[in-house]
Design an enzyme around this catalytic site. Structure first.
Site, PDB file in Angstrom:
ATOM      1  N   ASP A 138       0.839  -1.179   0.000  1.00 60.13           N
ATOM      2  CA  ASP A 138       0.000   0.000   0.000  1.00 60.13           C
ATOM      3  C   ASP A 138       0.885   1.243   0.000  1.00 60.13           C
ATOM      4  OD1 ASP A 138      -2.514   1.223   0.145  1.00 60.13           O
ATOM      5  OD2 ASP A 138      -2.195   1.613   2.267  1.00 60.13           O
ATOM      6  N   THR A 161      -3.014   5.431  -4.211  1.00 59.64           N
ATOM      7  CA  THR A 161      -1.898   6.180  -3.625  1.00 59.64           C
ATOM      8  C   THR A 161      -0.610   5.957  -4.401  1.00 59.64           C
ATOM      9  OG1 THR A 161      -1.580   4.387  -2.040  1.00 59.64           O
ATOM     10  CG2 THR A 161      -2.846   6.255  -1.306  1.00 59.64           C
ATOM     11  N   ASP A 187      -9.600  -0.198   1.771  1.00 53.84           N
ATOM     12  CA  ASP A 187      -9.501   0.247   0.372  1.00 53.84           C
ATOM     13  C   ASP A 187     -10.768  -0.127  -0.382  1.00 53.84           C
ATOM     14  OD1 ASP A 187      -6.988   1.205   0.763  1.00 53.84           O
ATOM     15  OD2 ASP A 187      -6.057   0.106  -0.893  1.00 53.84           O
TER      16      ASP A 187
HETATM   17  P1  ADP Z   1      -2.699   2.106  -5.959  1.00 52.64           P
HETATM   18  O1  ADP Z   1      -2.041   2.308  -4.631  1.00 52.64           O
HETATM   19  O2  ADP Z   1      -2.397   3.213  -6.901  1.00 52.64           O
HETATM   20  O3  ADP Z   1      -4.142   1.774  -5.857  1.00 52.64           O
HETATM   21  P2  ADP Z   1      -2.351  -0.633  -6.725  1.00 52.64           P
HETATM   22  O4  ADP Z   1      -1.173  -1.464  -6.389  1.00 52.64           O
HETATM   23  O5  ADP Z   1      -3.619  -0.892  -6.016  1.00 52.64           O
HETATM   24  O6  ADP Z   1      -1.925   0.861  -6.591  1.00 52.64           O
HETATM   25  O7  ADP Z   1      -2.586  -0.801  -8.296  1.00 52.64           O
HETATM   26  C1  ADP Z   1      -3.611  -0.133  -8.968  1.00 52.64           C
HETATM   27  C2  ADP Z   1      -3.480  -0.343 -10.442  1.00 52.64           C
HETATM   28  O8  ADP Z   1      -3.647  -1.708 -10.799  1.00 52.64           O
HETATM   29  C3  ADP Z   1      -4.557   0.412 -11.185  1.00 52.64           C
HETATM   30  O9  ADP Z   1      -3.993   1.073 -12.291  1.00 52.64           O
HETATM   31  C4  ADP Z   1      -5.511  -0.674 -11.631  1.00 52.64           C
HETATM   32  O10 ADP Z   1      -6.216  -0.330 -12.813  1.00 52.64           O
HETATM   33  C5  ADP Z   1      -4.580  -1.807 -11.860  1.00 52.64           C
HETATM   34  N1  ADP Z   1      -5.259  -3.109 -11.800  1.00 52.64           N
HETATM   35  C6  ADP Z   1      -5.981  -3.635 -10.790  1.00 52.64           C
HETATM   36  N2  ADP Z   1      -6.462  -4.848 -11.120  1.00 52.64           N
HETATM   37  C7  ADP Z   1      -6.035  -5.123 -12.374  1.00 52.64           C
HETATM   38  C8  ADP Z   1      -6.185  -6.221 -13.268  1.00 52.64           C
HETATM   39  N3  ADP Z   1      -6.879  -7.301 -12.935  1.00 52.64           N
HETATM   40  N4  ADP Z   1      -5.601  -6.128 -14.475  1.00 52.64           N
HETATM   41  C9  ADP Z   1      -4.886  -5.037 -14.811  1.00 52.64           C
HETATM   42  N5  ADP Z   1      -4.688  -3.985 -14.014  1.00 52.64           N
HETATM   43  C10 ADP Z   1      -5.263  -4.005 -12.805  1.00 52.64           C
HETATM   44 MG    MG Z   2      -5.135   0.125  -5.047  1.00 53.47          MG
END
Ligand code: ADP
Ligand code: MG
Length: 540
Positions: free
Chosen positions: A62, A95, A391
């Site tokens: 996170d 984030t 989240d």
């Molecule tokens: P953040 O802290 O920014 O939320 P995350 O590690 O949660 O970071 O990643 C979020 C990113 O992952 C977003 O751009 C989201 O669209 C992408 N994402 C989530 N699930 C999938 C998936 N199944 N396939 C492709 N991208 C994904």
């Molecule tokens: Mg996220």
């Protein structure tokens, strides 16, 4: 006469950096922060293990949690940490995206600075681009319906898929959607979700799948006496903010006892007072007592004898929660206690969760009283599941409030970038360069998603751009297969607010850092002092 003589206007020990040097250093440290969290982005992102000065370990991916834990020194790096914090408090997700985007905006600005584009031109170009980008997001967003549980679950599931909780994402998404739907309010046709009403309680032990939605409030305390009932149906609840004890004199009193019968009288008097207290509770009709202070052994005995379920030393915040949930008034004088002051719930019971007994107040009069009991094998797992559940709650709440969603997996970023480049051409001049740099920066999202999944980012990005040129607005990266696919079909959906806020917080930070050409730092304080200050101010 004074030629060559420097004029000192700053205190001795002050450090100063000006012009290009200041800017270079600021950008470098901001980029370092972005690089530090980049590898965690997306479902195939890695976790970080953070160890603090006391040896406590946090394992997470996170963004905001990582940046809150690391102790950064450089002022520009601190501003990047603020990006994550703002994103977290405004929308609760995205984030890492916001921080990575801010880093990329600064990296591309560096390129423009080298071509002698003035920082203020870059800043105004970025500002224009951010406004336009949010507008484009609105254009490509799709409306959702509150009744459409399927889509709401996909939104929760997308937020969860980048967490270690992803193995239980169906179960947890279900819980998040149910919880949000319980508490959503409609005022003048607008929906509001106050997530403070959902109590998230974690208890180590069990499996992640044992995490459950509780229709009521959980108090992490057991009944005070084994003789008390374990289940009270049709609970009449008293909330008491005073000790069920006989006050000991505050001054050292010396009571001389000459006759053994006096000892007896003394104890009897005490017992009588305690019995009267319990009597008052019983007469009000209460069968459950939550006491913010202590309960004397003798009083416990009387309460148990009367079949009353009692809990002592309940946290003030829990007492307030119980008041809101059950409608009970908090009493500070037992003489005020009547049936009027009591709250109601269908059942109050003690359940054994893992090693501990907890008190569950189920079926409260206030239908918005819901809790999520988070379970997981180890302390670190429960902590990360708790963050993930929060989240998921956040994204569902924002989607319900705004009623608009976009697709993830880099699809929206690429579409916005494409349309921004068209827009840049209409602006022209040097600002056009800045807007184009902004569009390029947005593509850091799909690039990083591909990279973290172990695929070739360049090939995928080229394919992705082509798909969007061909009008496939929702084409994004399937991180599991390394292919370009329709994110709508894959169910990768996010509330529009996450994207808009990421653009806002990243742009604000990048511009702020770009406009600095002078860093004047006072002489550093000693380490010991700093440590103490940090411990005190970072409390939440
Ligand atoms: P953040 O802290 O920014 O939320 P995350 O590690 O949660 O970071 O990643 C979020 C990113 O992952 C977003 O751009 C989201 O669209 C992408 N994402 C989530 N699930 C999938 C998936 N199944 N396939 C492709 N991208 C994904
Ligand atoms: Mg996220």
């Amino acid at each position: 006469m004074m030629a060559g003589q420097p004029i000192l206007i700053l205190k001795e020990g002050t450090k100063r950096e000006t012009g290009k040097d200041a800017m270079k250093n600021n950008i470098a440290s901001a980029k370092a922060i972005a690089d530090a969290v980049r590898s965690t982005l997306g479902p195939r992102g890695m976790d970080k293990m953070l160890v603090d000065s006391l040896g406590d370990v946090v394992i997470t991916n996170d963004g905001v949690t990582i940046l809150k834990e690391v102790d950064v020194e450089h002022p520009a790096a601190k501003m990047m940490v603020e990006v994550a914090k703002t994103q977290d408090s405004e929308v609760g997700d995205g984030t890492t995206t916001a921080v990575v985007l801010a880093g990329e905006l600064l990296k591309n600005a560096e390129g423009l600075l080298e071509q002698n584009v003035h920082p203020t031109v870059i800043a105004s170009g970025y500002r224009l681009a951010a406004e336009k980008a949010k507008q484009i997001l609105e254009e490509i967003a799709e409306p959702i319906n509150l009744e459409d549980d399927e889509t709401l679950r996909k939104i929760a599931s997308t937020a969860l898929s980048s967490k270690s909780a992803s193995m239980a994402k169906e179960h947890l998404s279900n819980i998040a959607v149910k919880a949000v739907k319980r508490i959503v309010e409609e005022v003048d046709g607008k929906r509001y979700v106050d997530l403070d009403s959902v109590q998230v309680v974690k208890k180590q032990g069990g499996a992640i799948d044992d995490t459950e939605l509780i229709d009521g409030i959980i108090i992490d305390k057991e009944k005070v006496h084994p003789g008390m009932p374990s289940v009270v149906k049709n609970a009449k609840i008293a909330l008491i903010n005073l000790a069920l004890e006989v006050k000991k004199p505050e001054i050292d009193a010396n009571v001389q006892i000459r006759d053994p019968s006096m000892v007896h009288a003394f104890l009897e008097e005490e017992e009588k007072m305690l019995r009267e207290m319990v009597e008052k509770i019983k007469n009000s009709g209460a069968n459950v007592v939550f006491c913010q202070k202590g309960i004397d052994d003798m009083a416990q005995h009387f309460l148990a004898r009367d079949g009353i379920y009692a809990v002592r030393r309940v946290k003030k915040s829990d007492i307030e929660k119980l008041s809101k949930a059950t409608g009970a008034k908090i009493i500070t004088n037992l003489d005020d206690l009547t049936s009027e002051e009591l709250g109601n719930a269908e059942i109050v019971e003690q359940r054994k969760i893992g090693e501990d007994n907890m008190t569950f107040v189920i079926g409260c009069v206030n239908p918005k009283a819901v809790s999520i009991l988070v379970r997981g094998g180890t302390e670190h797992v429960v902590d990360e599941i708790e963050r993930s559940v929060k989240d998921a709650l956040h994204v569902v709440a924002k989607a319900v409030e705004d009623g608009k969603v976009v697709t993830g997996g880099g699809s929206s970023a690429v579409e916005v970038a494409l349309r921004l480049r068209d827009y840049a051409a209409t602006v022209g001049g040097r600002q056009q360069l800045a807007i184009e740099a902004f569009a390029d920066a947005l593509e850091i999202v799909p690039r990083t998603l591909a990279e973290n999944a172990g695929h070739d980012p360049i090939d995928l990005l080229i394919e992705l751009r082509k798909a969007h040129k061909d009008g496939k607005v929702t084409a994004g990266i399937n991180v599991y297969k390394g292919t370009v696919e329709d994110m709508k079909e894959l169910g990768v959906i996010e509330p529009i607010r996450v994207g808009k806020q990421a653009i806002d917080s990243a742009t604000d930070a990048a511009i702020m850092i770009l406009r600095i050409d002078d860093v004047i730092a006072a002489k550093g304080e000693s380490k010991g002092q700093k440590g103490g200050e940090r411990g005190g101010s970072e409390e939440e």
